[in-house]
Design an enzyme around this catalytic site. Structure first.
Site, PDB file in Angstrom:
ATOM      1  CB  THR A  16     -10.412  19.835  52.864  1.00  0.00           C
ATOM      2  OG1 THR A  16      -9.446  20.526  52.055  1.00  0.00           O
ATOM      3  CG2 THR A  16     -11.805  20.101  52.344  1.00  0.00           C
ATOM      4  NE  ARG A  41      -5.702  24.292  45.689  1.00  0.00           N
ATOM      5  CZ  ARG A  41      -4.462  23.895  45.541  1.00  0.00           C
ATOM      6  NH1 ARG A  41      -3.773  24.313  44.500  1.00  0.00           N
ATOM      7  NH2 ARG A  41      -3.886  23.086  46.416  1.00  0.00           N
ATOM      8  CB  VAL A  65      -6.730  31.706  48.538  1.00  0.00           C
ATOM      9  CG1 VAL A  65      -7.478  31.046  49.660  1.00  0.00           C
ATOM     10  CG2 VAL A  65      -5.374  31.058  48.302  1.00  0.00           C
ATOM     11  CE  LYS A 130       9.372  24.352  59.083  1.00  0.00           C
ATOM     12  NZ  LYS A 130       8.592  23.910  60.239  1.00  0.00           N
ATOM     13  CE  LYS A 142       1.447  30.366  56.724  1.00  0.00           C
ATOM     14  NZ  LYS A 142      -0.009  30.161  56.466  1.00  0.00           N
ATOM     15  N   GLY A 172       1.382  15.028  63.581  1.00  0.00           N
ATOM     16  CA  GLY A 172       0.581  14.163  62.723  1.00  0.00           C
ATOM     17  C   GLY A 172       0.056  14.812  61.465  1.00  0.00           C
ATOM     18  NE  ARG A 258      14.713  16.749  55.183  1.00  0.00           N
ATOM     19  CZ  ARG A 258      13.506  16.257  55.391  1.00  0.00           C
ATOM     20  NH1 ARG A 258      13.041  15.319  54.620  1.00  0.00           N
ATOM     21  NH2 ARG A 258      12.764  16.721  56.372  1.00  0.00           N
TER      22      ARG A 258
HETATM   23  N1  NAP Z   1       0.673  21.665  60.046  1.00  0.00           N
HETATM   24  C1  NAP Z   1       1.369  22.355  60.899  1.00  0.00           C
HETATM   25  O1  NAP Z   1       2.086  21.784  61.737  1.00  0.00           O
HETATM   26  C2  NAP Z   1       1.278  23.851  60.911  1.00  0.00           C
HETATM   27  C3  NAP Z   1       1.991  24.573  61.864  1.00  0.00           C
HETATM   28  C4  NAP Z   1       1.890  25.962  61.888  1.00  0.00           C
HETATM   29  C5  NAP Z   1       1.089  26.608  60.969  1.00  0.00           C
HETATM   30  N2  NAP Z   1       0.418  25.886  60.034  1.00  0.00           N
HETATM   31  C6  NAP Z   1      -0.401  26.626  59.054  1.00  0.00           C
HETATM   32  O2  NAP Z   1      -1.721  26.155  59.203  1.00  0.00           O
HETATM   33  C7  NAP Z   1      -2.383  26.185  57.944  1.00  0.00           C
HETATM   34  C8  NAP Z   1      -3.013  24.847  57.663  1.00  0.00           C
HETATM   35  O3  NAP Z   1      -2.015  23.834  57.688  1.00  0.00           O
HETATM   36  P1  NAP Z   1      -2.414  22.307  57.500  1.00  0.00           P
HETATM   37  O4  NAP Z   1      -1.351  21.500  58.133  1.00  0.00           O
HETATM   38  O5  NAP Z   1      -3.823  22.107  57.861  1.00  0.00           O
HETATM   39  O6  NAP Z   1      -2.242  22.185  55.900  1.00  0.00           O
HETATM   40  P2  NAP Z   1      -2.838  21.077  54.916  1.00  0.00           P
HETATM   41  O7  NAP Z   1      -3.290  19.890  55.671  1.00  0.00           O
HETATM   42  O8  NAP Z   1      -1.832  20.916  53.830  1.00  0.00           O
HETATM   43  O9  NAP Z   1      -4.118  21.795  54.309  1.00  0.00           O
HETATM   44  C9  NAP Z   1      -4.018  22.866  53.422  1.00  0.00           C
HETATM   45  C10 NAP Z   1      -5.416  23.274  53.011  1.00  0.00           C
HETATM   46  O10 NAP Z   1      -5.327  24.404  52.148  1.00  0.00           O
HETATM   47  C11 NAP Z   1      -6.043  24.115  50.932  1.00  0.00           C
HETATM   48  N3  NAP Z   1      -5.417  24.878  49.863  1.00  0.00           N
HETATM   49  C12 NAP Z   1      -4.149  24.792  49.411  1.00  0.00           C
HETATM   50  N4  NAP Z   1      -3.945  25.663  48.430  1.00  0.00           N
HETATM   51  C13 NAP Z   1      -5.125  26.328  48.243  1.00  0.00           C
HETATM   52  C14 NAP Z   1      -5.542  27.361  47.372  1.00  0.00           C
HETATM   53  N5  NAP Z   1      -4.719  27.903  46.464  1.00  0.00           N
HETATM   54  N6  NAP Z   1      -6.810  27.821  47.486  1.00  0.00           N
HETATM   55  C15 NAP Z   1      -7.670  27.283  48.385  1.00  0.00           C
HETATM   56  N7  NAP Z   1      -7.325  26.297  49.238  1.00  0.00           N
HETATM   57  C16 NAP Z   1      -6.054  25.823  49.163  1.00  0.00           C
HETATM   58  C17 NAP Z   1      -5.948  22.603  50.795  1.00  0.00           C
HETATM   59  O11 NAP Z   1      -6.976  22.050  49.991  1.00  0.00           O
HETATM   60  P3  NAP Z   1      -6.808  21.912  48.384  1.00  0.00           P
HETATM   61  O12 NAP Z   1      -5.401  21.492  48.137  1.00  0.00           O
HETATM   62  O13 NAP Z   1      -7.827  20.898  48.014  1.00  0.00           O
HETATM   63  O14 NAP Z   1      -7.111  23.251  47.828  1.00  0.00           O
HETATM   64  C18 NAP Z   1      -6.167  22.196  52.250  1.00  0.00           C
HETATM   65  O15 NAP Z   1      -7.526  22.281  52.563  1.00  0.00           O
HETATM   66  C19 NAP Z   1      -1.340  26.609  56.912  1.00  0.00           C
HETATM   67  O16 NAP Z   1      -1.522  27.962  56.650  1.00  0.00           O
HETATM   68  C20 NAP Z   1      -0.015  26.384  57.610  1.00  0.00           C
HETATM   69  O17 NAP Z   1       0.959  27.292  57.174  1.00  0.00           O
HETATM   70  C21 NAP Z   1       0.478  24.518  59.984  1.00  0.00           C
END
Ligand code: NAP
Length: 343
Positions: A16, A41, A65, A130, A142, A172, A258
């Site tokens: 999500t 969740r 998870v 990171k 990570k 975004g 920061r």
């Molecule tokens: N955004 C970036 O620019 C970026 C860059 C590089 C890598 N990443 C990696 O890409 C992945 C996704 O990032 P994102 O930006 O899409 O993050 P996000 O928008 O914050 O989404 C995180 C997702 O993980 C779920 N989640 C969190 N804790 C959980 C748990 N304990 N069990 C099950 N689900 C859980 C959240 O839903 P609920 O809270 O409802 O559980 C949500 O669906 C991450 O692993 C991040 O490290 C992101």
């Protein structure tokens, strides 16, 4: 031609979230999966996603998870797992250190064990800049997640192939600087700049997810695929944001770097370059230290890296016009129709 993902069951943890929704969208757009299971969740986010994706092939499972029993249930019959679930906000991970460990490290180990138990074919772990020379707990967790996933190929010989994809900032997504600037301009007509010369990798969500499939198909097991992302200085990001959303009165304040923030992010460290190859097509690949002769041979036709490391400082810097174009395309997602009025 049939694709690896056609007619398969795919589990997306954190489905999500920003990456998860775009991944789901592109899988449905480009391939013909039998089922996509979204695992997270929060019920509210799932209800919203169900409304936005009214496709009967998408199933929603509430689960953490950290809970291996539910993960085992969610992985029953699954062919592929994309592991995206994480706690990813740097300050939140600092303030809730153990929670970050439980989700990002313990949760990742649960994914590995459940995938093996359920004979999943491939697990893709999405990682971040990171994690390289980690400077904050988010990065450390990570980095541990990456190690667990990569070492799983060696430590648990099984039917499952494990791989990682490392990317920098996706424009975004929640918590990143661009939506923050947008919100600040909207609310107070002022943005808070940490340091103008700070650089960050930047790519559109659509482009980053587009690259995921390339690595997913190519992976043989044990690789960390590194997206070749361009970057921008914070000065440039601020300038473009003010031009797009602000006016002549928009103030730019300096708040300084920061805690936990680096001036420049890194996607391949100095120590990793010896095991890295340039795939030429949007990716570098880092082979594991335990790489077999066969794995090394399969990448031997690719060039070694000619740069000492790969950072947001020595990658290609976006031109202001390019950044403006990307932001114009991406921002309506979180700004509603505002951009349409200002352009
Ligand atoms: N955004 C970036 O620019 C970026 C860059 C590089 C890598 N990443 C990696 O890409 C992945 C996704 O990032 P994102 O930006 O899409 O993050 P996000 O928008 O914050 O989404 C995180 C997702 O993980 C779920 N989640 C969190 N804790 C959980 C748990 N304990 N069990 C099950 N689900 C859980 C959240 O839903 P609920 O809270 O409802 O559980 C949500 O669906 C991450 O692993 C991040 O490290 C992101």
């Amino acid at each position: 031609m049939a694709h690896l993902l056609d007619n398969t069951i795919i589990l997306i943890t954190g489905g999500t979230g920003a990456w998860g929704r775009e991944l789901t969208r592109q899988i449905l757009e480009r391939f013909s999966p039998k089922e996509i299971r979204i695992y997270s969740r929060g019920e509210h986010a799932q209800v919203e996603m169900r409304r936005a994706f009214p496709d009967p092939r998408i199933k929603f499972i509430i689960g953490d998870v950290r809970d291996k029993n539910i993960l085992n249930f969610a992985m029953r019959g699954a062919d592929y797992v994309f592991h995206l679930a994480a706690l990813k906000h740097v300050p939140i991970c600092e303030d809730n250190s153990w929670e970050a460990v439980l989700t990002n490290i313990y949760g990742t180990q649960n994914i590995i064990e459940a995938a093996i138990q359920n004979n999943v074919k491939k697990v893709v772990d999405i990682s971040t800049d990171k994690a390289v020379e980690a400077y904050n707990l988010y990065g450390v967790t990570k980095a541990c997640g990456e190690k667990l996933v990569i070492n799983a190929n060696k430590n648990y010989p099984s039917a499952t192939t494990f791989m990682c994809i490392r990317g920098g900032n996706v424009i975004g997504t929640t918590g990143s600087v661009i939506p923050l600037f947008a919100e600040q301009i909207r609310k107070n007509n002022k943005i808070t700049l940490t340091d103008g010369s700070m650089t960050r990798f930047l790519m559109s969500t659509r482009e980053a997810i587009g690259l995921v499939f390339q690595a997913f198909e190519a992976a043989k097991g044990g690789e960390v695929f590194v997206m070749k992302m361009p970057s921008a200085t914070m000065d440039m990001v601020a300038r473009v944001m003010v031009r797009l959303l602000g006016d002549s009165k928009t103030a730019v304040g300096n708040i300084g770097v920061r805690p936990g923030e680096k001036m420049h992010e890194m996607l391949i460290s100095k120590n990793e370059t010896v095991m890295a190859k340039d795939l030429g097509n949007g990716y570098f690949v880092i082979l594991p230290h335990y790489a077999s002769k066969e794995l090394k041979a399969s990448y031997s036709k690719y060039k070694n890296l000619t740069i000492p490391y790969f950072s947001s400082q020595n990658t290609r810097c976006l031109k202001e016009k390019e950044l403006t174009d990307i932001l114009q395309k991406e921002m309506p997602v979180f700004l509603g129709q505002k951009l349409a009025q200002v352009t």
